[in-house]
Design a protein around this motif. Structure first.
Motif, PDB file in Angstrom:
ATOM      1  N   GLU A 156       0.832  -1.199   0.000  1.00 26.38           N
ATOM      2  CA  GLU A 156       0.000   0.000   0.000  1.00 26.38           C
ATOM      3  C   GLU A 156       0.867   1.249   0.000  1.00 26.38           C
ATOM      4  N   ARG A 157       0.276   2.349  -0.466  1.00 30.53           N
ATOM      5  CA  ARG A 157       0.998   3.618  -0.515  1.00 30.53           C
ATOM      6  C   ARG A 157       0.588   4.555   0.616  1.00 30.53           C
ATOM      7  N   ILE A 158      -0.515   4.255   1.278  1.00 31.93           N
ATOM      8  CA  ILE A 158      -1.030   5.175   2.284  1.00 31.93           C
ATOM      9  C   ILE A 158      -0.705   4.697   3.696  1.00 31.93           C
ATOM     10  N   ASP A 159      -0.877   5.593   4.644  1.00 33.55           N
ATOM     11  CA  ASP A 159      -0.639   5.303   6.051  1.00 33.55           C
ATOM     12  C   ASP A 159      -1.957   4.798   6.667  1.00 33.55           C
ATOM     13  N   LEU A 160      -2.031   3.499   6.920  1.00 35.69           N
ATOM     14  CA  LEU A 160      -3.258   2.937   7.472  1.00 35.69           C
ATOM     15  C   LEU A 160      -3.548   3.469   8.873  1.00 35.69           C
ATOM     16  N   VAL A 195     -11.963  12.374   4.529  1.00 30.87           N
ATOM     17  CA  VAL A 195     -10.643  12.336   3.909  1.00 30.87           C
ATOM     18  C   VAL A 195     -10.815  12.493   2.404  1.00 30.87           C
ATOM     19  N   THR A 196      -9.804  13.019   1.771  1.00 28.41           N
ATOM     20  CA  THR A 196      -9.788  13.106   0.307  1.00 28.41           C
ATOM     21  C   THR A 196      -8.819  12.060  -0.214  1.00 28.41           C
ATOM     22  N   ILE A 197      -9.262  11.281  -1.183  1.00 31.55           N
ATOM     23  CA  ILE A 197      -8.407  10.236  -1.730  1.00 31.55           C
ATOM     24  C   ILE A 197      -8.300  10.361  -3.247  1.00 31.55           C
ATOM     25  N   ARG A 198      -7.182   9.922  -3.745  1.00 29.28           N
ATOM     26  CA  ARG A 198      -6.995   9.728  -5.189  1.00 29.28           C
ATOM     27  C   ARG A 198      -7.043   8.230  -5.392  1.00 29.28           C
ATOM     28  N   SER A 208      -9.731   8.673 -10.056  1.00 20.69           N
ATOM     29  CA  SER A 208     -10.703   9.691  -9.655  1.00 20.69           C
ATOM     30  C   SER A 208     -10.304  10.228  -8.295  1.00 20.69           C
ATOM     31  N   GLU A 209     -10.795  11.433  -8.008  1.00 25.03           N
ATOM     32  CA  GLU A 209     -10.559  12.015  -6.690  1.00 25.03           C
ATOM     33  C   GLU A 209     -11.888  12.064  -5.949  1.00 25.03           C
ATOM     34  N   ILE A 239      -5.610   3.058  -3.372  1.00 22.54           N
ATOM     35  CA  ILE A 239      -5.634   4.480  -2.997  1.00 22.54           C
ATOM     36  C   ILE A 239      -4.233   5.037  -3.184  1.00 22.54           C
ATOM     37  N   GLU A 240      -4.081   5.984  -4.117  1.00 22.36           N
ATOM     38  CA  GLU A 240      -2.763   6.520  -4.429  1.00 22.36           C
ATOM     39  C   GLU A 240      -2.339   7.601  -3.441  1.00 22.36           C
TER      40      GLU A 240
END
Length: 229
Positions: free
Chosen positions: A133-137, A150-153, A162-163, A198-199
């Motif tokens: 994963e690229r995000i901080d869980l 939260v806003t996600i890409r 999509s955003e 989730i980028e």
């Protein structure tokens, strides 16, 4: 039945009675002699159990008393060990570390007999092959607890990006992937997002309009999932 299990049974029997109950009646319910019953009452009181009364008058457990961790049954100990080991291999670093810390705290208050069973549990969790994963869980879990948007890409299975602004309220842990359950402002509906797709994840610090538990109940109903016990 081990002594620890016998003491747990006695505590459970006492919980069912709101008024003092005689030692003889408690002995019959728990299947021990009256002499053993008196010894067990004394042992529980010495360990901090809020049991009031005496022989000839009856006993009652003071309302609001919390059962101490040392009273876990052997199978409950095994369930805890297995669960903590699963968490240690299937979740993010901070949660895995917390699982180890929690198990150590439980072990510290267990009597020697049960602590040995905890240390020598033969229940094993197999190796994990989670998708990276690229995000901080941990940050995502914090947003869920705080009920923050939260806003996600996001990039779907077909590769389209999509955003979104989402209201995350649950996080599902599967064998290889994790899935965020959220209300999506873009779709005005519930949506599921695989965390490995989730980028970017941006914390807004803005509280969403509905309570997390209400969203979870509604989502469960739509999925046909029975409410949690």
């Amino acid at each position: 039945m081990s002594r620890a299990e016998r003491l747990l049974d006695l505590m459970q029997v006492l919980r069912r009675h709101r008024i003092p109950v005689s030692g003889r009646h408690l002995a019959e319910e728990t299947g021990v002699s009256l002499r053993t019953l008196y010894r067990d009452i004394a042992s529980l009181q010495a360990q901090g159990a809020a049991i009031e009364g005496e022989a000839g008058l009856g006993y009652v457990l003071r309302p609001g008393f919390t059962l101490p961790p040392l009273m876990f049954r052997e199978e409950e100990i095994e369930a805890l060990v297995l669960g903590m080991r699963w968490v240690a291999t299937r979740t993010d670093g901070p949660l895995a570390s917390a699982a180890g810390d929690a198990l150590a705290k439980i072990a510290a208050v267990l009597p020697a007999e049960l602590r040995e069973r905890l240390d020598t549990s033969t229940l094993i969790v197999g190796p994990a092959e989670a998708v990276p994963e690229r995000i901080d869980l941990a940050a995502l879990r914090g947003a869920i607890r705080a009920q923050h948007k939260v806003t996600i890409r996001y990039r779907d299975a077909g590769g389209a990006g999509s955003e979104r602004v989402i209201w995350p309220f649950a996080l599902g842990f599967f064998e290889r992937v994790r899935v965020v359950v959220a209300w999506c402002e873009t779709r005005n509906d519930f949506r599921h997002f695989r965390t490995d797709r989730i980028e970017t994840l941006t914390l807004t610090g803005e509280r969403y309009a509905r309570r997390r538990h209400a969203l979870l109940r509604e989502w469960r109903a739509l999925q046909g999932i029975a409410p949690a016990a």
